[in-house]
Scaffold this motif. Structure first.
Motif, mmCIF file in Angstrom:
data_model
loop_
_atom_site.group_PDB
_atom_site.id
_atom_site.type_symbol
_atom_site.label_atom_id
_atom_site.label_comp_id
_atom_site.label_asym_id
_atom_site.label_seq_id
_atom_site.Cartn_x
_atom_site.Cartn_y
_atom_site.Cartn_z
ATOM 1 N N PHE A 150 13.187 60.714 58.697
ATOM 2 C CA PHE A 150 13.623 61.417 59.897
ATOM 3 C C PHE A 150 13.607 62.938 59.707
ATOM 4 N N ASP A 151 13.497 63.414 58.483
ATOM 5 C CA ASP A 151 13.511 64.844 58.196
ATOM 6 C C ASP A 151 12.076 65.351 58.152
ATOM 7 N N ARG A 152 11.516 65.631 59.327
ATOM 8 C CA ARG A 152 10.111 65.999 59.414
ATOM 9 C C ARG A 152 9.821 67.338 58.746
ATOM 10 N N HIS A 153 10.777 68.278 58.802
ATOM 11 C CA HIS A 153 10.541 69.615 58.247
ATOM 12 C C HIS A 153 11.048 69.750 56.815
ATOM 13 N N HIS A 154 11.604 68.687 56.264
ATOM 14 C CA HIS A 154 12.077 68.691 54.869
ATOM 15 C C HIS A 154 13.062 69.844 54.619
ATOM 16 N N ILE A 155 14.066 69.925 55.483
ATOM 17 C CA ILE A 155 15.089 70.953 55.326
ATOM 18 C C ILE A 155 16.424 70.339 54.952
ATOM 19 N N GLY A 156 16.490 69.040 54.774
ATOM 20 C CA GLY A 156 17.700 68.400 54.278
ATOM 21 C C GLY A 156 18.712 68.041 55.328
ATOM 22 N N VAL A 157 18.384 68.148 56.616
ATOM 23 C CA VAL A 157 19.323 67.803 57.676
ATOM 24 C C VAL A 157 18.641 66.865 58.651
ATOM 25 N N ILE A 158 19.405 65.933 59.209
ATOM 26 C CA ILE A 158 18.934 65.019 60.241
ATOM 27 C C ILE A 158 20.012 64.912 61.305
ATOM 28 N N GLN A 159 19.697 64.274 62.399
ATOM 29 C CA GLN A 159 20.676 64.065 63.451
ATOM 30 C C GLN A 159 21.670 62.984 63.039
ATOM 31 N N GLU A 160 22.842 63.038 63.678
ATOM 32 C CA GLU A 160 23.871 62.068 63.326
ATOM 33 C C GLU A 160 23.437 60.649 63.697
ATOM 34 N N SER A 161 22.787 60.482 64.848
ATOM 35 C CA SER A 161 22.307 59.153 65.228
ATOM 36 C C SER A 161 21.263 58.643 64.243
ATOM 37 N N GLN A 162 20.403 59.540 63.749
ATOM 38 C CA GLN A 162 19.424 59.136 62.749
ATOM 39 C C GLN A 162 20.109 58.761 61.442
ATOM 40 N N PHE A 163 21.193 59.439 61.107
ATOM 41 C CA PHE A 163 21.937 59.089 59.900
ATOM 42 C C PHE A 163 22.552 57.699 60.030
ATOM 43 N N TYR A 164 23.112 57.389 61.188
ATOM 44 C CA TYR A 164 23.660 56.050 61.406
ATOM 45 C C TYR A 164 22.572 54.986 61.258
ATOM 46 N N ARG A 165 21.368 55.310 61.707
ATOM 47 C CA ARG A 165 20.286 54.328 61.676
ATOM 48 C C ARG A 165 19.714 54.121 60.282
ATOM 49 N N SER A 166 19.629 55.180 59.502
ATOM 50 C CA SER A 166 18.953 55.093 58.201
ATOM 51 C C SER A 166 19.890 54.943 57.024
ATOM 52 N N PHE A 167 21.198 55.104 57.229
ATOM 53 C CA PHE A 167 22.128 55.108 56.100
ATOM 54 C C PHE A 167 22.303 53.696 55.559
ATOM 55 N N PRO A 168 21.854 53.396 54.322
ATOM 56 C CA PRO A 168 22.076 52.060 53.739
ATOM 57 C C PRO A 168 23.480 51.966 53.163
ATOM 58 N N HIS A 169 24.194 50.910 53.541
ATOM 59 C CA HIS A 169 25.575 50.772 53.085
ATOM 60 C C HIS A 169 25.921 49.303 52.967
ATOM 61 N N PRO A 170 26.886 48.970 52.115
ATOM 62 C CA PRO A 170 27.310 47.573 51.985
ATOM 63 C C PRO A 170 28.116 47.135 53.213
#
Length: 927
Positions: A151-171
């Protein structure tokens, strides 16, 4: 002060260079052709701006230029600057430790540390959560940075919060509150809505290193975690436990024996108590929500006197849940069916107060879905990607979809909805039940009421279908429209219905008939949409009298395919098939021009003549203008688009003229601009050239064959021709002839004999082949030829047959005749030729002239011949052409040494040179 500012500037440039993976020295070298290490001040700051994207203020430029400007005026030492930026330490300073000189870049790519300070309780919870996530990632080999980088197209280390919810792997144990706490901690303060996932990744990596060091110093204690759900009620009977396990096994398709047989190496059907408990907990403990007490009851039931457990009996009972083994051998056996609703995911029962609140929330959602006409099931199904669709999603996904659909629910109400539609086995959300509750038009499965029995469920009446009025449907017009559709698209009607009739009975069900018509293109997605009334009319016409619920599709096929041909036409040879044009029908809504009045026709013709003259005068291309409006490429545009097209073409018409044109070319689809163009600019149909081409080919093939001039007249000449060909090209004629003699009898048919000689490329005429066939005709077989005799005669040029019986015999050597040696001229021409040849030979003898090299230069294919012009050019280059002064002498030379090559008269320079060398008394080929 200036030194501190310069240091900050260098740190920012270093961070940017490492972020973008850029080597600044390479860009400065483009301006430094002599590699002196210096560039101008303008070039220096241009590289920083264009290549690194760093725009400095005028004050910062002065400070940085003053630091790296040497004694030379106007130039900057970029080499020293690049060493400071790129090298982590000074390699020339050996007095200091390199670790103390190393300059570390900032932790985050391109930004400063952006952690939000929280309370001590939240910080403790975050640390505990990060430890749990680190253990989870380390055990499964996951990487947070890799998961979020998509989700970080510009490789600046930040993404949107909705994208974080979608991609965050968690138990699974990480709740929504924990996710919200992480978002609050790592939210970017300068950019709302963005989250620094890279800071979270660095913190987890640092925490992992710290945990690894702690494990080395103080090993962790092993904790045993009980994942089984404890029992909710008091004592439960054994039969109820078995029923619950049987339902769980049936619903989750679990093969229980696979979890026990690994402990039973001898396949005795008995394992230890601890092994049975482990296998049962792993197989169905979570799905059936078994407690320790319930597992112990099952263990005691199957325990043997020696303390072990008979798992085979338990597995057999579970494998045959709601089934009887060897049922094919027991046709009268009654199979016990599960109770109504036992295999379904029933909704949880809440308290009266919560049920009232859930009912109020659902009524609000039902009203919202009905007003907005939402189709919700597809959005939930996109998140259900397991095998066979498990029909459950996580609460986080459930909340995200509601937020995406703008179905805003308060947090407390959302928790009640999750509790109401939670699956007891997994803890996830049963989304089909939720969609069916809020969307009355969606039907996924029927939920049985507590009082319904099997008989009541089977005998529930369905919706009464209202009869369709077909009085306004014309069967003739409908059939004509379907025939036109099949004729234009060249459809084979049989292919769309025969798969529904595997027994070839000629009948299919009503629904199958409708599906076949839809595949044929008679649907809303096809070329012609059948209304319910039209389909009902077709069904009534082709309905079977013996079986009213079936349709006679073969009869329908015969009626439609009559546009191509008629049945049993082979039995009626005199019957004329109607032309295909009579089955073509115009578009619906087309006006029949035959009923137009004379005044209207005259007015229309006057309009078309004026427009046609205008178009021909200006040489306008009309069709591309209308094609731009025809997005569906169906030859029609709207009325407004047609008027707009005429305006763009400057073909102005009054309102009465436009109405006359629209009355002529408009239909239900739109304005038929192709028909209008056919009237405006008629195109002549291409001429049928097929029969003319056939006549030309017939005349071409019937050309008169001229008699060959070089054809041999006797057998000896024919054999010499064949022998010469075989001798020069080394052809084994036997290999071509015996392919037609499978039995090796020594004879083949005359037709095969001719075919074999043609393959050898002897180019023999018909008369020459006839002479060979007559001479080598087989005795007693008039249609055969003794090819072995011919082969022996031809092979005699190489050797003599049966030579091993005559060792003293010397075989004769075959010398192929030279074409020029056999040619004789008239006495007059011969006398003229001898004078010319004598003069040339005398000159060659005196000057010892070599003739071959120049002739060979023109002989590219090495066949011993050159053209007449080349022959004359060679003699001219050798200063011998003056010895042939007259044109008559040249003609005599050419006729004497003439050779036919590919139908062209060439000159054999080999024979000419040999004759000259003989007259000059040279040794053979040694002038």
């Amino acid at each position: 002060m200036a030194a501190d500012v310069a240091l900050n500037i260098e740190n920012n440039i270093r961070t940017t260079a490492e972020t973008k993976r850029i080597r600044p020295c390479e860009f400065f070298q483009d301006y430094d052709r002599l590699r002196s290490g210096y560039v101008t001040e303008t070039q220096f700051f241009r590289v920083l701006w264009e290549n690194l994207g760093i725009k400095l203020t005028s004050q910062q430029q002065q400070i940085l230029a003053a630091k790296y400007r040497p004694k030379k005026d106007g130039e900057v030492n970029y080499k020293l600057f690049c060493d400071v930026i790129s090298q982590p330490f000074d390699p020339n300073n050996l007095q200091m430790d390199p670790d103390t000189q190393k300059i570390e870049t900032t932790e985050f790519l391109g930004t400063m540390r952006s952690l939000m300070p929280l309370s001590s309780e939240k910080e403790a919870r975050i640390e505990e959560l990060l430890r749990s996530l680190q253990r989870f990632y380390k055990y499964r080999g996951l990487n947070l940075r890799t998961a979020c980088e998509d989700f970080d197209r510009h490789h600046i280390g930040v993404i949107q919060e909705s994208q974080f919810y979608r991609s965050f792997p968690h138990p699974p144990e990480v709740s929504e509150e924990d996710m919200a706490l992480l978002v609050e901690k790592y939210r970017d303060p300068d950019r709302p809505g963005l989250l620094n996932y890279l800071n979270l990744h660095h913190d987890m990596v640092a925490l992992g290193e710290q945990m690894a060091r702690q494990d080395v110093i103080l090993p962790q204690k092993t904790e045993i975690t009980d994942y089984l759900i404890p029992t909710r009620g008091a004592d439960v009977t054994l039969q109820q436990i078995f029923d619950r396990i049987r339902v769980a096994v049936y619903k989750n398709r679990v093969r229980t024996i696979e979890f026990f047989k690994d402990y039973d190496k001898l396949r005795s059907g008995i394992i230890t108590e601890n092994q049975f408990i482990c296998g049962l907990s792993l197989a169905i403990g979570k799905e059936a929500q078994l407690s320790r007490q319930e597992i112990q009851k099952i263990t005691e039931f199957y325990r043997t006197p020696d303390g072990r457990v008979q798992y085979k009996e338990f597995s057999d009972m579970m494998e045959n849940a709601f089934n009887v083994p060897d049922l094919e051998k027991k046709p009268t056996q009654e199979v016990v069916r599960p109770p109504v609703g036992a295999l379904a995911r029933n909704l949880s029962q809440l308290s009266e107060e919560k049920e009232a609140r859930v009912r109020y929330v659902l009524e609000h959602l039902i009203d919202e879905v009905r007003k907005r006409q939402l189709m919700m099931y597809q959005y939930f199904k996109d998140y259900d990607r397991s095998k066979g669709y498990s029909r459950i999603i996580t609460p986080t996904q459930f909340g995200r979809i509601l937020h995406f659909l703008s179905l805003n629910v308060a947090p407390e109400d959302f928790k009640l909805l999750c509790e109401k539609f939670r699956d007891e086995a997994t803890g996830d959300i049963n989304y089909p039940a939720f969609v069916q509750t809020v969307d009355k038009e969606f039907v996924n499965y029927t939920q049985a009421k507590p009082g319904d029995t099997d008989e009541q469920l089977r005998t529930k009446p369905g919706k009464e279908e209202k009869p369709i009025d077909i009085s306004d449907v014309s069967i003739e017009d409908l059939m004509a429209r379907i025939r036109h559709h099949v004729l234009v698209n060249r459809y084979r009607v049989r292919e769309y219905f025969q798969d529904f009739d595997p027994l070839r009975s000629g009948m299919i069900t009503k629904s199958q008939f409708q599906r076949g018509l839809s595949d044929l293109g008679l649907s809303a997605l096809g070329h012609h949409n059948l209304t319910p009334a039209q389909f009902e009319a077709l069904y009534q016409v082709y309905k079977s009298t013996q079986m009213p619920d079936k349709v006679l599709w073969t009869q329908f096929m015969d009626d439609i395919e009559s546009v191509f041909t008629q049945l049993d036409l082979e039995k009626k040879p005199t019957q004329r098939v109607p032309p295909l044009e009579i089955f073509r029908v115009p578009k619906p809504g087309t006006v029949d021009w035959s009923f137009a009045s004379e005044e209207h026709r005259a007015f229309f013709n006057q309009i078309m003549d004026r427009l046609r003259a205008r178009v021909n005068q200006r040489r306008v291309l009309v069709k591309p203008v209308f094609q731009d409006f025809d997005k569906h490429n169906n030859g029609h545009v709207t009325r407004s688009q047609f008027r707009q097209g005429l305006t763009m073409l400057e073909l102005h018409c009054s309102e009465d003229e436009m109405q006359a044109l629209e009355a002529r070319f408009c239909n239900d689809v739109g304005f038929d601009y192709l028909g209008f163009l056919q009237e405006l600019q008629p195109v002549e149909p291409p001429k049928m050239m097929y029969y003319e081409r056939l006549e030309e080919l017939r005349k071409t093939n019937n050309k008169i064959k001229f008699e060959r001039v070089d054809m041999a007249k006797d057998l000896e000449s024919i054999l010499i021709k064949i022998k010469t060909k075989v001798f020069k090209e080394r052809i084994r004629i036997l290999e071509w002839l015996r392919d037609y003699d499978k039995l090796r009898s020594g004879r083949i048919k005359k037709s095969n004999f001719r075919r074999a000689l043609d393959l050898c490329k002897f180019e023999l005429a018909e008369a020459e082949l006839a002479i060979l066939e007559d001479h080598y005709q087989s005795a007693g077989f008039p249609d055969y030829v003794d090819y072995t005799k011919l082969v022996d005669d031809i092979e005699s040029i190489f050797t003599t047959k049966d030579l091993e019986k005559a060792p003293l015999l010397e075989p004769p050597v075959f010398h192929p005749p030279e074409p020029e040696a056999v040619k004789t001229l008239d006495p007059e021409k011969e006398a003229i030729l001898q004078k010319s040849i004598g003069r040339i030979a005398e000159q060659v003898r005196k000057n010892r002239i070599q003739l071959f090299p120049l002739f060979e230069d023109y002989d590219r294919v090495n066949n011993g011949t050159v053209s007449r012009s080349q022959f004359r050019r060679v003699l001219n280059e050798l200063d011998l052409a003056c010895l042939v002064p007259t044109e008559q002498e040249w003609v005599c030379l050419w006729e004497k040494f003439d050779v036919k090559i590919g139908g062209k008269d060439d000159v054999s320079y080999i024979a000419f040179c040999d004759m000259i060398y003989d007259l000059a008394r040279f040794e053979w080929r040694k002038p």
